[in-house]
Write a protein that holds these residues in place. Structure first.
Motif, PDB file in Angstrom:
ATOM      1  N   GLY A 502      56.511  45.092  -8.549  1.00  0.00           N
ATOM      2  CA  GLY A 502      55.467  45.922  -8.803  1.00  0.00           C
ATOM      3  C   GLY A 502      54.864  47.525  -8.644  1.00  0.00           C
ATOM      4  N   PHE A 503      53.892  47.229  -7.958  1.00  0.00           N
ATOM      5  CA  PHE A 503      53.979  49.276  -7.991  1.00  0.00           C
ATOM      6  C   PHE A 503      54.524  49.963  -6.418  1.00  0.00           C
ATOM      7  CE2 PHE A 503      50.898  48.733 -11.387  1.00  0.00           C
ATOM      8  CZ  PHE A 503      50.723  49.326 -12.434  1.00  0.00           C
ATOM      9  N   PHE A 504      55.319  51.142  -6.402  1.00  0.00           N
ATOM     10  CA  PHE A 504      55.037  51.361  -5.247  1.00  0.00           C
ATOM     11  C   PHE A 504      56.081  50.590  -4.032  1.00  0.00           C
ATOM     12  CE2 PHE A 504      52.111  53.853  -7.166  1.00  0.00           C
ATOM     13  CZ  PHE A 504      52.424  54.954  -7.388  1.00  0.00           C
ATOM     14  N   PRO A 505      57.400  49.578  -4.477  1.00  0.00           N
ATOM     15  CA  PRO A 505      57.839  49.064  -3.391  1.00  0.00           C
ATOM     16  C   PRO A 505      57.601  49.837  -2.259  1.00  0.00           C
ATOM     17  CG  PRO A 505      59.105  49.053  -5.155  1.00  0.00           C
ATOM     18  CD  PRO A 505      58.051  49.726  -5.690  1.00  0.00           C
ATOM     19  N   GLY A 506      58.105  50.597  -2.254  1.00  0.00           N
ATOM     20  CA  GLY A 506      58.571  51.150  -1.200  1.00  0.00           C
ATOM     21  C   GLY A 506      57.256  51.411   0.042  1.00  0.00           C
ATOM     22  N   THR A 507      55.905  51.536  -0.049  1.00  0.00           N
ATOM     23  CA  THR A 507      54.873  51.353   0.985  1.00  0.00           C
ATOM     24  C   THR A 507      54.590  50.210   1.339  1.00  0.00           C
ATOM     25  OG1 THR A 507      53.856  51.133  -0.985  1.00  0.00           O
ATOM     26  CG2 THR A 507      54.121  53.614  -0.883  1.00  0.00           C
ATOM     27  N   TRP A 508      55.702  48.997   0.587  1.00  0.00           N
ATOM     28  CA  TRP A 508      55.179  47.958   1.683  1.00  0.00           C
ATOM     29  C   TRP A 508      56.627  46.931   1.820  1.00  0.00           C
ATOM     30  CZ3 TRP A 508      56.518  43.461  -1.724  1.00  0.00           C
ATOM     31  CH2 TRP A 508      56.626  43.059  -2.823  1.00  0.00           C
ATOM     32  N   LEU A 509      57.082  47.245   1.196  1.00  0.00           N
ATOM     33  CA  LEU A 509      58.896  46.623   1.972  1.00  0.00           C
ATOM     34  C   LEU A 509      59.309  46.930   3.087  1.00  0.00           C
ATOM     35  CD1 LEU A 509      61.144  46.066  -1.498  1.00  0.00           C
ATOM     36  CD2 LEU A 509      59.790  44.209  -0.712  1.00  0.00           C
ATOM     37  N   ILE A 510      59.319  45.930   4.002  1.00  0.00           N
ATOM     38  CA  ILE A 510      60.156  46.724   5.103  1.00  0.00           C
ATOM     39  C   ILE A 510      60.990  46.602   4.995  1.00  0.00           C
ATOM     40  CG2 ILE A 510      60.145  45.573   7.575  1.00  0.00           C
ATOM     41  CD1 ILE A 510      58.253  43.707   7.021  1.00  0.00           C
ATOM     42  N   PRO A 511      61.592  48.787   5.624  1.00  0.00           N
ATOM     43  CA  PRO A 511      62.827  48.922   5.264  1.00  0.00           C
ATOM     44  C   PRO A 511      63.613  48.450   6.897  1.00  0.00           C
ATOM     45  CG  PRO A 511      61.481  50.431   6.267  1.00  0.00           C
ATOM     46  CD  PRO A 511      60.204  49.568   6.050  1.00  0.00           C
ATOM     47  N   PRO A 512      64.919  48.731   6.835  1.00  0.00           N
ATOM     48  CA  PRO A 512      65.987  48.520   7.475  1.00  0.00           C
ATOM     49  C   PRO A 512      66.139  49.478   8.502  1.00  0.00           C
ATOM     50  CG  PRO A 512      67.036  49.048   5.884  1.00  0.00           C
ATOM     51  CD  PRO A 512      65.325  48.943   4.837  1.00  0.00           C
ATOM     52  N   GLY A 513      66.155  48.924  10.503  1.00  0.00           N
ATOM     53  CA  GLY A 513      66.221  49.983  11.362  1.00  0.00           C
ATOM     54  C   GLY A 513      65.207  50.844  11.849  1.00  0.00           C
ATOM     55  N   MET A 514      64.068  50.480  11.468  1.00  0.00           N
ATOM     56  CA  MET A 514      63.583  51.204  12.427  1.00  0.00           C
ATOM     57  C   MET A 514      62.655  50.757  13.968  1.00  0.00           C
ATOM     58  SD  MET A 514      61.990  53.580   9.882  1.00  0.00           S
ATOM     59  CE  MET A 514      62.505  54.386   7.958  1.00  0.00           C
ATOM     60  N   ASN A 515      62.367  51.981  14.412  1.00  0.00           N
ATOM     61  CA  ASN A 515      61.286  51.190  16.135  1.00  0.00           C
ATOM     62  C   ASN A 515      61.152  52.840  15.460  1.00  0.00           C
ATOM     63  OD1 ASN A 515      63.168  53.289  17.567  1.00  0.00           O
ATOM     64  ND2 ASN A 515      65.063  52.748  16.212  1.00  0.00           N
ATOM     65  N   ASP A 516      59.692  51.850  16.730  1.00  0.00           N
ATOM     66  CA  ASP A 516      59.308  53.348  17.000  1.00  0.00           C
ATOM     67  C   ASP A 516      59.059  53.610  18.896  1.00  0.00           C
ATOM     68  OD1 ASP A 516      58.323  51.338  18.558  1.00  0.00           O
ATOM     69  OD2 ASP A 516      56.427  50.535  18.358  1.00  0.00           O
TER      70      ASP A 516
END
Length: 608
Positions: A502-516
């Motif tokens: 769909g549209f702009f999958p990079g905005t809703w697919l969870i990216p690997p290796g992220m943390n806060d």
């Protein structure tokens, strides 16, 4: 009161303060307002003022370096993803955290898309957005300048314009693609609404503008409205105008909630889930605990903002700090105001800057951009302070000490002080532009015909935070990170998956290796063997290491494509770091600026 409403414009009747004969008298006694005169027109045509602001902001858009890597990775890169299909992604844009709003990005992406119609070069889109930001800021500055001239004093307006147009702080804040700059724009519009009582109180409009700044920009900027609301509430108590103030507050809140609802809808489209980004920002920065929150990214001493504002506003910052005592002395000694507004009302508009400086100086994590929303209040406070001083030293009354000083001497002292402030401001601005513009210059060779269609990796090591965004790379090239001494979390990549997503999958697919928690993710690095181009810097006393070798001197592997001078702050004296110092023989060597090199390197074909 009914007879007054019949003569008011329909849209202003509810916003008008209920100043009947008795109530108006009460307000006058408390505010000690000077006898009102018809609103003074700005001494300079507003069109000319707008073009003056626009000229300065255009110069800033074309030349000022990006001073904060957050601007690149949190705003330019997501915009590049929407418009160009790829870009770097920070943890804040992961659907797990949703710390950033896509509505703010969409607004700028639309502007950038319009700019791309005039040129296919990615840098053209970058500078078009910057020009749009500068024009927006100029319009807001002009609006506030006009209202200040009409409600305070034309001289206050002129001084305000000088501060805004010449201060180094405003030079880069005016075109920075940051929520704090956006909040600065809306702060100016909100100030104008609260300041201008002609046709009735405009509390609802003022709340709306501060609300938009807090919702779309930076939530904490909403605190600037507190002293203005306090004045509005006090007026209502004095006039018995409780029902009207409830309506005005509801009016402003509803307008702000409409914008918030639009933001939630847009963010739900991109994140594929409902989220309230302003609350997420507040929660993370205030309530997330010691292992998270802003302090994990570094802390500064309590006087950081004082030192920073002295550099970026010099004498104007000092005047802004002194506006309270100056207004107090004016009231105690003379019992009257030097403007159309009372000393109390002048203090109402000075209070937000005091509040902002005190609150943020008490925080551990400090960044220059956090002051942006308060810059208009700083400039207005400085203008009121200088105007009050000039009104007093201009006295020719022989009974007063100041009146015995020759007028020419007073004029000379004032003129020289202002000229000195302007010279320091210009020297500071030129110094910043010439010292740190290299990252905006070195990528130019990649846009030549032999590279513009090349698919390759441009790698960033120890200079990762100086990367000016993917807008400076051709469409086929990608920015990648190699391991350096930095051990925090680097940005990842928005997914470029298309089919079936769909549209702009990079905005809703969870990216690997992220943390806060700013913990390093080795997956963000690539092997240097996968790098066709590399960005590196060399400074005289910078020691190379295993993690950060001197790639520029490794001429067997890399060749220079373009290098630009970059200030070597470790070898440059303080005066050369903060101001522009010409490289002339008459300047002692110890005061001259020392330079390193910031370079774009190309892998030699023999090592490919």
């Amino acid at each position: 009161m009914a007879s007054r409403r019949q003569h008011m414009p329909k849209d202003a009747s509810r916003d008008a303060p209920k100043f009947g004969t008795d109530n108006a008298s009460d307000v006058s006694k408390i505010y000690k307002t000077p006898k009102q005169k018809p609103p003074a027109q700005p001494p300079i045509p507003t069109t000319a003022v707008f073009y003056a602001f626009l000229l300065v902001n255009t110069l800033a858009a074309a030349s000022t370096p990006i001073q904060d890597c957050d601007e690149v990775f949190n705003f330019w890169e997501p915009t590049h993803y929407l418009n160009r299909g790829h870009g770097l992604q920070t943890w804040e844009y992961s659907p797990e955290y949703t710390i950033r709003s896509w509505l703010y990005i969409v607004i700028h992406a639309i502007i950038g898309k319009i700019g791309s119609l005039f040129s296919s070069r990615t840098t053209a889109e970058f500078y078009f957005v910057r020009l749009a930001l500068g024009a927006t800021c100029a319009a807001c500055e002009t609006r506030l300048f006009s209202v200040i001239c009409k409600t305070f004093n034309p001289r206050v307006g002129i001084i305000f314009g000088i501060v805004m147009a010449t201060s180094p702080g405003m030079f880069h804040a005016s075109v920075a693609y940051l929520p704090s700059s956006f909040s600065m724009y809306t702060t100016m519009l909100g100030m104008a609404a609260f300041m201008d009582w002609r046709g009735g109180l405009k509390t609802g409009v003022g709340i709306m503008w501060f609300g938009i700044g807090a919702v779309l920009g930076w939530p904490f900027s909403g605190a600037l409205i507190i002293p203005l609301l306090a004045e509005d509430f006090a007026l209502s108590l004095m006039t018995g105008d409780i029902s009207e103030i409830i309506y005005r507050y509801l009016d402003g809140v509803v307008r702000s909630l409409i914008v918030l609802a639009l933001q939630v809808a847009i963010d739900a489209f991109f994140y594929h889930k409902a989220t309230v980004v302003p609350w997420n920002i507040v929660f993370y920065n205030v309530f997330s605990g010691s292992s998270r929150g802003p302090n994990i990214f570094g802390t500064e001493s309590w006087d950081f903002y004082i030192r920073n504002l002295v550099l970026n506003f010099n004498i104007w910052f000092i005047l802004a700090l002194l506006v309270g005592p100056i207004l107090g002395l004016q009231f105690l000694l003379h019992g009257r105001s030097t403007t159309k507004q009372s000393p109390i009302r002048s203090m109402v508009f000075a209070a937000p800057f005091y509040l902002w400086l005190a609150v943020f100086s008490a925080q551990g994590h400090k960044e220059e951009r956090f002051m942006y929303p308060a810059y208009p209040f700083l400039a207005l406070s400085a203008a009121i302070a200088l105007h009050t001083v000039l009104a007093n030293i201009g006295s020719s009354d022989p009974a007063r000490l100041i009146g015995k000083i020759p007028a020419k001497l007073k004029l000379y002292v004032v003129a020289m002080s202002v000229i000195l402030a302007l010279d320091i401001s210009v020297a500071r601005t030129i110094g910043i532009v010439t010292a740190y513009r290299a990252p905006l210059q070195i990528y130019a060779p990649l846009h030549k015909d032999q590279y513009v269609h090349t698919e390759a990796n441009v790698c960033l090591g120890k200079d990762w935070y100086r990367f000016p965004s993917s807008y400076f790379l051709p469409n086929g090239m990608r920015a990648k990170f190699i391991k350096s001494a930095f051990d925090g979390l680097l940005p990842g990549q928005f997914t470029e998956a298309k089919t079936g997503f769909g549209f702009f999958p990079g905005t809703w697919l969870i990216p690997p290796g992220m943390n806060d928690q700013n913990l390093e993710d080795p997956g963000k690095h690539v092997d240097i063997e996968h790098c066709s181009f590399l960005v590196d810097s060399h400074f005289t006393n910078l020691q190379s290491s295993v993690l950060e070798p001197n790639y520029i001197q490794d001429t067997d592997t890399w060749e220079e494509m373009q290098c630009s001078a970059f200030l070597d702050s470790s070898q440059t004296a303080f005066i050369g770091r903060v101001l522009w110092i010409p490289d002339l023989e008459i300047i002692p060597a110890r005061y001259r600026r020392k330079w390193g090199r910031h370079c774009l390197l190309r892998r030699r074909k023999s090592t490919t």
